[in-house]
Design a protein around this motif. Structure first.
Motif, PDB file in Angstrom:
ATOM      1  N   TRP A  47       0.839  -1.207   0.000  1.00  0.00           N
ATOM      2  CA  TRP A  47       0.000   0.000   0.000  1.00  0.00           C
ATOM      3  C   TRP A  47       0.874   1.257   0.000  1.00  0.00           C
ATOM      4  O   TRP A  47       0.673   2.175  -0.810  1.00  0.00           O
ATOM      5  N   SER A  50       2.887   1.712  -3.335  1.00  0.00           N
ATOM      6  CA  SER A  50       2.034   2.168  -4.431  1.00  0.00           C
ATOM      7  C   SER A  50       1.672   3.637  -4.275  1.00  0.00           C
ATOM      8  O   SER A  50       1.609   4.378  -5.266  1.00  0.00           O
ATOM      9  N   GLN A  51       1.463   4.068  -3.045  1.00  0.00           N
ATOM     10  CA  GLN A  51       1.185   5.484  -2.812  1.00  0.00           C
ATOM     11  C   GLN A  51       2.397   6.352  -3.153  1.00  0.00           C
ATOM     12  O   GLN A  51       2.270   7.387  -3.822  1.00  0.00           O
ATOM     13  N   HIS A  56      -1.003   6.661  -6.227  1.00  0.00           N
ATOM     14  CA  HIS A  56      -2.400   6.237  -6.095  1.00  0.00           C
ATOM     15  C   HIS A  56      -2.848   6.477  -4.654  1.00  0.00           C
ATOM     16  O   HIS A  56      -2.225   5.978  -3.717  1.00  0.00           O
ATOM     17  N   PRO A  59      -4.526   2.532  -2.978  1.00  0.00           N
ATOM     18  CA  PRO A  59      -4.093   1.353  -3.764  1.00  0.00           C
ATOM     19  C   PRO A  59      -4.573   0.039  -3.144  1.00  0.00           C
ATOM     20  O   PRO A  59      -3.784  -0.758  -2.623  1.00  0.00           O
ATOM     21  N   ALA A  62      -3.101  -3.307  -4.622  1.00  0.00           N
ATOM     22  CA  ALA A  62      -1.734  -3.654  -4.229  1.00  0.00           C
ATOM     23  C   ALA A  62      -1.733  -4.426  -2.912  1.00  0.00           C
ATOM     24  O   ALA A  62      -1.059  -5.457  -2.772  1.00  0.00           O
ATOM     25  N   ASP A 156      -1.011  -1.545  -9.628  1.00  0.00           N
ATOM     26  CA  ASP A 156      -1.084  -1.875  -8.203  1.00  0.00           C
ATOM     27  C   ASP A 156      -0.800  -3.368  -7.963  1.00  0.00           C
ATOM     28  O   ASP A 156      -0.125  -3.738  -7.003  1.00  0.00           O
TER      29      ASP A 156
END
Length: 355
Positions: A47, A50-51, A56, A59, A62, A156
């Protein structure tokens, strides 16, 4: 009167059932907690990555992919992760094609596209996660649109899979070589304790102590099961994990060394303990001279092998006169000779493997 007889038994049976059920739950928690912990950590890591890397805000995919790939009870986390990636990618592709065809009948189009995606995903033979993810991804693309569920979901998912592979292949994979060695040493220590107790029973000619020593041999069966499980897991790791592949040669060598030899050693030790308890219980004749010393030698050899050292002198022990002994003591000596042969084989292979 009837209630006073029946109700207590029902209550006691109910307590026994509850204890058994609680034991099953605790055993399942014990087997699952490690994978659950690391899958939760991996989901949070995916998470955050991905951020930070993709920008995102939420996410979800992910984290979900990392969690599903590292879930407890899976035979191979790496295979699960690859299956997730294949299923997601195929589902997104079929969903995009279904959107490109265009139709006002969304339900029919979605059903056909899902059927096609899941059938194609079943072709890979990577397990049920592939068609499941293919069908889910197809539906999400059709319903939410490719901007939300297509390319974004794929990116993701890639983050989640990378994190899952990193955890499963390197970070949380136990060392399979040490796993086998520790299990083998535990078995040897338990058997050594049994031989030491048997020698004490011989020194005192104590039947109850001999029975207690036999019980210690029986208890070592749990260590034998742990060793068998460790060998099976290590062989699996040698096939499906990076850490295992690196140590595949040593894993195969240790598995060949301990697999059948450990069963033979345990069986002979248990038979010796039973024969000793039987001989002391019958009390047919004085204990053969030299028997106690040889049993203590077996205990010391078990302790030496458990500590990772191998005695240099593995010459057979001097033979004791068996013709004049009663049958019970003759059987006991035969079992001890089988134990000594099994221990010498253990020691010889350990010495060869360490060179």
């Amino acid at each position: 009167m009837i209630c006073s007889v029946i109700c207590p038994s029902k209550r006691s049976d109910g307590k026994g059932v509850m204890r058994g059920f609680a034991g099953i739950i605790v055993a399942r928690w014990s087997n699952a907690w490690r994978d659950v912990l690391f899958s939760s950590i991996a989901g949070a890591v995916a998470w955050l990555l991905s951020q930070k890397l993709l920008g995102h805000p939420y996410p979800v995919f992910a984290a979900i992919v990392a969690l599903v790939s590292l879930a407890p009870g899976l035979p191979s986390h790496a295979r699960q992760a690859v299956g997730m990636l294949v299923g997601v990618g195929l589902g997104i592709l079929i969903g995009e094609l279904a959107l490109a065809v265009g139709s006002s009948m969304l339900l029919l189009r979605g059903s056909v596209a899902t059927f096609v995606a899941m059938m194609l995903a079943s072709s890979f033979g990577l397990g049920p996660v592939v068609p499941i993810q293919a069908g889910v991804s197809t539906i999400l693309v059709l319903v939410m649109g490719p901007q939300t569920a297509g390319y974004v979901r794929l990116l993701d998912s890639c983050i989640g899979i990378v994190v899952a592979l990193l955890f499963s292949q390197l970070l949380v994979t136990p060392d399979p070589v040490n796993l086998i060695k520790q299990a083998a040493r535990k078995l040897l220590r338990d058997l050594g304790t049994g031989f030491s107790s048997s020698a004490d029973a011989l020194a005192r000619a104590d039947t109850s102590a001999a029975q207690a020593a036999m019980d210690k041999f029986s208890t070592a069966h749990e260590s034998l099961n742990v060793l068998a499980s460790s060998i099976g897991w290590a062989r699996h790791a040698a096939r499906w994990s990076l850490r295992g592949r690196i140590s595949a040669g040593e894993i195969n060598e240790l598995a060949a060394r301990y697999d059948r030899r450990s069963i033979r050693l345990y069986a002979n030790a248990l038979l010796f303990g039973e024969a000793l308890a039987n001989a002391l219980r019958k009390n047919e004749a004085p204990i053969p001279s030299g028997l106690e010393g040889r049993v203590r030698d077996a205990a010391r050899l078990c302790a030496a092998l458990a500590s990772g050292t191998t005695p240099e002198n593995l010459a057979p022990a001097p033979a004791l006169p068996l013709d004049t002994l009663p049958q019970s003591w003759r059987t006991c000596m035969d079992r001890l000779i089988a134990v000594e042969a099994a221990l010498c084989t253990f020691a010889a292979t350990a010495s060869t493997g360490s060179q």
